[in-house]
Design a protein around this motif. Structure first.
Motif, mmCIF file in Angstrom:
data_model
loop_
_atom_site.group_PDB
_atom_site.id
_atom_site.type_symbol
_atom_site.label_atom_id
_atom_site.label_comp_id
_atom_site.label_asym_id
_atom_site.label_seq_id
_atom_site.Cartn_x
_atom_site.Cartn_y
_atom_site.Cartn_z
ATOM 1 N N PRO A 72 0.821 -1.215 0.000
ATOM 2 C CA PRO A 72 0.000 0.000 0.000
ATOM 3 C C PRO A 72 0.856 1.267 0.000
ATOM 4 C CG PRO A 72 -0.103 -1.139 2.109
ATOM 5 C CD PRO A 72 0.642 -2.036 1.190
ATOM 6 N N GLY B 264 -7.980 -8.711 6.761
ATOM 7 C CA GLY B 264 -9.119 -8.055 6.139
ATOM 8 C C GLY B 264 -9.528 -8.790 4.873
ATOM 9 N N SER B 265 -10.046 -8.046 3.918
ATOM 10 C CA SER B 265 -10.566 -8.668 2.707
ATOM 11 C C SER B 265 -9.461 -9.020 1.709
ATOM 12 C CB SER B 265 -11.556 -7.725 2.023
ATOM 13 O OG SER B 265 -11.810 -8.193 0.716
ATOM 14 N N GLU C 278 -9.787 -9.329 -1.250
ATOM 15 C CA GLU C 278 -10.049 -8.635 -2.513
ATOM 16 C C GLU C 278 -9.381 -7.259 -2.542
ATOM 17 O OE1 GLU C 278 -14.377 -8.964 -3.002
ATOM 18 O OE2 GLU C 278 -14.159 -10.935 -2.084
ATOM 19 N N ASP C 279 -8.859 -6.848 -1.400
ATOM 20 C CA ASP C 279 -8.109 -5.593 -1.324
ATOM 21 C C ASP C 279 -6.626 -5.927 -1.515
ATOM 22 O OD1 ASP C 279 -6.603 -3.418 -0.509
ATOM 23 O OD2 ASP C 279 -7.843 -2.952 1.241
ATOM 24 N N TYR D 12 -11.681 -11.314 5.566
ATOM 25 C CA TYR D 12 -12.878 -10.469 5.653
ATOM 26 C C TYR D 12 -13.117 -9.923 7.054
ATOM 27 C CZ TYR D 12 -13.748 -12.295 0.989
ATOM 28 O OH TYR D 12 -13.622 -12.631 -0.328
ATOM 29 N N GLN E 128 -13.059 -7.053 8.279
ATOM 30 C CA GLN E 128 -13.033 -5.618 8.078
ATOM 31 C C GLN E 128 -14.434 -5.070 7.965
ATOM 32 O OE1 GLN E 128 -10.624 -5.412 4.408
ATOM 33 N NE2 GLN E 128 -12.290 -4.207 3.544
ATOM 34 N N THR E 129 -14.537 -3.788 8.303
ATOM 35 C CA THR E 129 -15.818 -3.108 8.197
ATOM 36 C C THR E 129 -15.646 -2.012 7.166
ATOM 37 O OG1 THR E 129 -16.227 -3.580 10.514
ATOM 38 C CG2 THR E 129 -17.599 -1.897 9.491
ATOM 39 N N GLY E 130 -16.428 -2.079 6.107
ATOM 40 C CA GLY E 130 -16.267 -1.126 5.014
ATOM 41 C C GLY E 130 -14.871 -1.250 4.421
ATOM 42 N N GLU E 131 -14.184 -0.116 4.311
ATOM 43 C CA GLU E 131 -12.852 -0.116 3.716
ATOM 44 C C GLU E 131 -11.760 -0.388 4.740
ATOM 45 O OE1 GLU E 131 -12.146 0.519 0.214
ATOM 46 O OE2 GLU E 131 -14.241 -0.095 0.364
ATOM 47 N N THR E 132 -12.154 -0.407 6.024
ATOM 48 C CA THR E 132 -11.135 -0.455 7.063
ATOM 49 C C THR E 132 -10.909 -1.892 7.545
ATOM 50 O OG1 THR E 132 -12.062 1.651 7.745
ATOM 51 C CG2 THR E 132 -10.384 0.676 9.187
ATOM 52 N N ALA E 133 -9.710 -2.375 7.269
ATOM 53 C CA ALA E 133 -9.354 -3.726 7.705
ATOM 54 C C ALA E 133 -8.715 -3.678 9.078
ATOM 55 C CB ALA E 133 -8.381 -4.345 6.712
#
Lengths: 749, 225
Positions: free
Chosen positions: A393, A515-516, A518-519, A552, A554-559
């Protein structure tokens, strides 16, 4: 609702199927059609959808997890590796030990008590299915900010669930972790570890072999709990009256599980089991397909023979139900009668539901009509594999540049003392007995060490004193700063914790909470973590034997912070030799082993004093960790060391406080003159431990360190009822104790 | 003569193995008894161990009390057979009316596991004769429903007759009336105890070995009998 048979699927190829609602991608659905040469029946679709889910198939993680095999260190102890219900290692004297850590994160957020309870139940059945008697559990937990109102909802429920299930099961809870961080708000991590013991010859595997052998489902009746996507399937395809509302969180019955354990162990003792699998995630779909996939033949199941709690369940629902406390065994026909007798003795319901066949298909029938006809490997072991894109990132550089070493430090003696008191009272470093006192640590009568010791230790042979030690660790803050190093630090800490108690680290289990996938940033964290862990396992000679991936979170964009929880298993030849944390005897010499560097980034001090996360985590020197472990083990074995404590969160200061409070004695300590006192007290440099040695052993011990090249500094003496950092400040043990013990009680009591 | 002490396993018993170990360490022969079997195998004494028999889903001990083995235990206890009920065993003894009172949910509503200090109040029972009068001991305590309750008259009677055999010191862990940790029947052969002496018989795995006299007491009594 009409029955969707194989015949029906052939005759009506163009029925629209709710694969997307069941979580399957269009190409995955296409692949199922290719495998079968027709559209799947609704039951087949149900099976593929749960077995090809991320949770069951590891489709996003598989390509990275392979490293644990590719880089596996030479290790004679490994008897069963990754891929079975749990790994098995040889601990000597004919004993084998199996252990594994798993996540139950999402259910525990939805319904804390049952989520956490069934997390224990599931991991215990995994261990049981290997042929072992479960002997202890541990729970690594992560929650949101301690003072957040939702933490007050989640934590007490999770703790009560772990206690309610584990206590009723009669398994001592010997350790774990409780960490608070706002990043886990909305995504608490509830991991559960179980360890079991057996003789080598008792190892059982999940495979169905021998045509004519019978498949027996035993334990609880199957109900509608834990059915996720199947209501979609049942409703949208066949039922216009609306979806059946099934709770997605399972409900546990520890009493049934206790009977299941004793019953299963008796079945093993009489050699009545040819293959066995527990029913957990994906229920019967998983058990039948995995057993058939791993065996040499096929399997035929009469689904209508499955004992039900709810007679309205459809075959699809029965296949996907995650009702707890069930096992599936493969039994030779000659043994069935005795098998049933033992189940009857324990009041456990057992039913022959099918048999192993000559062929290579898994065939399932419902009142005589065929509803499933699949190659089992395609369901269980040949699911999709994704090479998810990953990328470091953009914010990583900025984060790493923001070093905590530049933060203002306490300048006066009073400020240093205040910083220490703040630290020992902070929720992460405070005394955890409000939680651990709700767990039975005594049952089975073999617990030698439990919380707050560095590792939990249980005796496995009462005659010889052979024992195993277990520790779990994982610092999400370090992993966020640098996932590669953070993963290695997690392993190093657990490894060190095992060695501190005198046990030789043998093998690793891990629960990778992320987290996800997919990110791409999360996937990069995952790739770095697995690479770091696999590399470090290779150097330390401790293979990963199994574990679990939880995406997964994570909530919304925040992992969440990348949080690999690493469990290390060690063996000790005689538990009499274990080394506890507490300073138990006045006059003993306190030695600090290892090097202290200016490493404050990611530390507990940076979090508590400045609410800061940035910079680079402490460096890792795995050869040093190895050497330190050897010294600690030798010190324990040769009776040189009376107490030892690893240095981690909160650095030297926190370690001394814990050793003093646990042992009930104070200490006079001299801080290294060449270090800033904040660094000396709170730096979290890895590869360090403190030991307390009798004066008569000091020379022998420090000579041993010198010869082996391990820095060993005499820093003080066990003495009095204060912790006295000479020339800086003194604090009474009573004051420390009050600060340390009041926090969790005030928050949750 | 080897003293044979039976330890009953109910479905959901957890500390049965530990009670057998304690019996063995004390020097007696532990005999495993099964809840479905009325035959007590002519044991000299019986221990009802801790655990969650039948899951304790109804009321702790309420179902076990009706198991076949308890028919024999109740009958022989009334005839003088020494019986020790630990934790869940204590609850079963109360449900069986071999002991008065009842065990209720801890007042703080949490399960609690701690090293508990006790004072032995009566050393004339079958299970406490090896203690010194007033001896203070520390043994593990672990229960969710350990609060001993009875009406005031019963409590007064227990006190007057010296049937409170152990009391909690320093901290009352579960809201027990009058800090009661254990009681006996009038004859002194039946004892119920909420803490777990069987987990304090080895220095390595217990906080102390101060639970051992519960198991050696019965030995001496039977040898001398």
């Amino acid at each position: 609702m009409s029955l969707d048979t194989v015949k029906n699927a052939l005759e009506h190829p163009d029925v629209e199927q709710p694969f997307a609602e069941l979580g399957l991608k269009p190409d995955e659905y296409t692949r199922i059609r290719e495998i079968l040469g027709r559209r799947p029946t609704s039951s087949e679709l149900a099976m593929y959808s749960v077995m090809w889910s991320e949770h069951c198939s590891y489709k996003s993680s598989k390509v990275h997890l392979r490293q644990f095999g590719d880089k596996m260190p030479e290790n004679d102890a490994m008897l069963v590796g990754i891929g079975e219900n749990a790994g098995v290692v040889d601990v000597g004297q004919g004993y084998a030990v199996t252990f594994k850590v798993e996540s139950h994160n999402h259910p525990s957020y939805v319904e804390p008590y049952q989520g956490a309870a069934t997390g224990i139940g599931g991991i215990v059945r995994d261990i049981l299915a290997m042929g072992a008697r479960p002997v202890a559990v541990m729970d690594p937990l992560r929650f949101g900010a301690a003072e957040h109102p939702d933490t007050r909802r989640v934590l007490p429920g999770v703790v009560a669930g772990i206690g309610g299930y584990g206590n009723c099961l009669g398994l001592p809870n010997i350790g774990g972790e409780i960490v608070f961080d706002p990043c886990y708000q909305g995504n608490p991590l509830v991991n559960a570890l179980c360890v079991g013991v057996m003789k080598h010859e008792d190892i059982h595997l999940a495979q169905a072999s021998g045509a004519g052998n019978l498949v027996i489902l035993y334990g609880a009746r199957t109900g509608g709990d834990g059915i996720g996507g199947v209501s979609v399937l049942a409703s949208e395809t066949f039922d216009a009256d609306g979806p059946a509302k099934r709770p997605a969180v399972q409900v546990g019955d520890p009493f049934q599980e206790k009977l299941l354990i004793e019953c299963t162990l008796e079945l093993f003792r009489e050699h009545l089991v040819a293959g066995i699998q527990d029913l957990g995630g994906a229920g019967l779909s998983c058990a039948t397909s995995e057993l058939a996939s791993a065996g040499s033949g096929g399997m035929r199941v009469e689904l209508d023979t499955v004992p039900l709690r709810d007679h309205t369940l459809s075959p699809e629902e029965i296949l996907m139900s995650e009702s707890q406390e069930r096992m599936c065994a493969v039994v030779e026909p000659a043994h069935v009668a005795r098998f049933m007798e033992i189940c009857d003795k324990w009041d456990v319901i057992a039913t022959v539901v099918g048999e192993v066949t000559e062929g290579d298909r898994l065939e399932i029938f419902w009142h005589g009509e065929q509803i499933v006809d699949v190659p089992p490997r395609t369901v269980a072991h040949e699911g999709p594999v994704y090479e998810r894109p990953y990328a470091r990132p953009q914010w990583q550089d900025t984060l790493q540049a923001d070093a905590a070493e530049r933060l203002p430090r306490p300048g006066t003696a009073d400020e240093l003392k205040a910083a220490l008191l703040d630290l020992v009272a902070s929720p992460n470093l405070a005394d955890k007995s409000w939680v651990t006192d709700q767990y039975d640590r005594y049952v089975l009568g073999n617990t030698v060490l439990a919380q707050p010791e560095d590792s939990g230790m249980v005796r496995i042979d009462e005659e010889t004193g052979l024992g195993v030690a277990l520790a779990t660790d994982g610092n999400g803050r370090f992993c966020k700063l640098d996932p590669y190093t953070g993963a290695q630090l997690a392993l190093a800490e657990a490894y060190r914790n095992v060695a501190t108690t005198g046990a030789r680290p043998l093998a690793v289990t891990d629960c990778l909470n992320f987290g996800s996938p997919e990110d791409p940033a999360v996937m990069w964290q995952f790739a770095e973590t697995t690479r770091g862990l696999a590399d470090a396992c290779q150097v330390l000679g401790t293979p990963v034997t199994g574990g679990n991936v939880s995406f997964y979170n994570q909530t919304g964009e925040t992992a969440i912070h990348p949080t690999p929880v690493v469990g290390v298993l060690g063996v000790i030849d005689d538990v009499e030799r274990r080394t506890p944390v507490g300073f138990a005897e006045e006059g003993q010499i306190i030695l600090l082993l290892g090097d202290t560097h200016e490493e404050l980034s990611g530390s507990a001090w940076a979090q508590v004093a400045h609410d800061h996360l940035g910079g680079l985590p402490p460096r890792v020197d795995l050869e040093r960790e190895r050497l330190l472990a050897e010294i600690l083990i030798a010190g324990s074995r040769d009776g040189m060391v009376d107490a030892a404590h690893d240095l981690a969160d909160g650095g030297l200061a926190q370690a001394l406080v814990e050793a003093c409070l646990t042992g009930g004695h104070g200490a006079r300590v001299v801080l290294a003159e060449d270090l800033d006192p904040t660094v000396a007290l709170f730096s979290e440099s890895a590869g360090r431990a403190i030991v307390a040695v009798p004066r008569s052993e000091e020379m022998r011990f420090s000579d041993m360190c010198k010869v082996r090249g391990l820095p060993c500094a005499r820093i003080g003496v066990v003495d009095g009822d204060t912790l006295d950092f000479q020339g800086h400040f003194t604090v009474a043990l009573d004051e420390l104790r009050t600060a340390h013990e009041r926090t969790l009680k005030a928050l949750f009591g | 003569m080897t003293i044979r002490v039976g330890v009953v396993t109910f479905p959901g018993s957890l500390d049965d193995h530990d009670a057998r170990r304690a019996v063995r360490i004390a020097g007696a022969e532990p005999i495993a008894l099964w809840h479905k079997d009325k035959n007590l195998q002519q044991v000299d004494a019986v221990v009802l161990p801790g655990g969650f028999s039948y899951g304790d889903y109804l009321r702790c001990g309420a179902i076990s009390r009706f198991s076949p083995v308890m028919e024999s235990v109740i009958e022989q206890a009334q005839a003088g057979l020494p019986v020790l009920g630990i934790c869940n065993g204590f609850q079963i003894l109360c449900e069986s009316h071999l002991l008065p009172g009842a065990l209720t949910r801890n007042d703080h509503l949490h399960f609690i596991c701690r090293d508990q200090k006790l004072r032995i109040e009566n050393t004339s029972t079958a299970w406490t004769s090896d203690f010194e009068p007033g001896q203070e001991i520390t043994v593990p305590l672990k229960n969710g429903e350990g609060g001993f309750v009875a009406d005031e008259r019963t409590l007064d009677m227990l006190e007057a007759e010296g049937r409170v055999i152990a009391r909690y010191l320093d901290l009352n862990p579960n809201g027990s009336r009058r800090d009661i940790a254990g009681i006996s029947n009038a004859a002194g052969n039946v004892v119920g105890l909420m803490p777990h002496p069987e987990h304090a018989v080895e220095p390595l795995t217990g906080p102390t070995t101060e639970g051992l006299p519960f198991f050696t007491s019965i030995l001496k009594r039977l040898v001398n009998a």
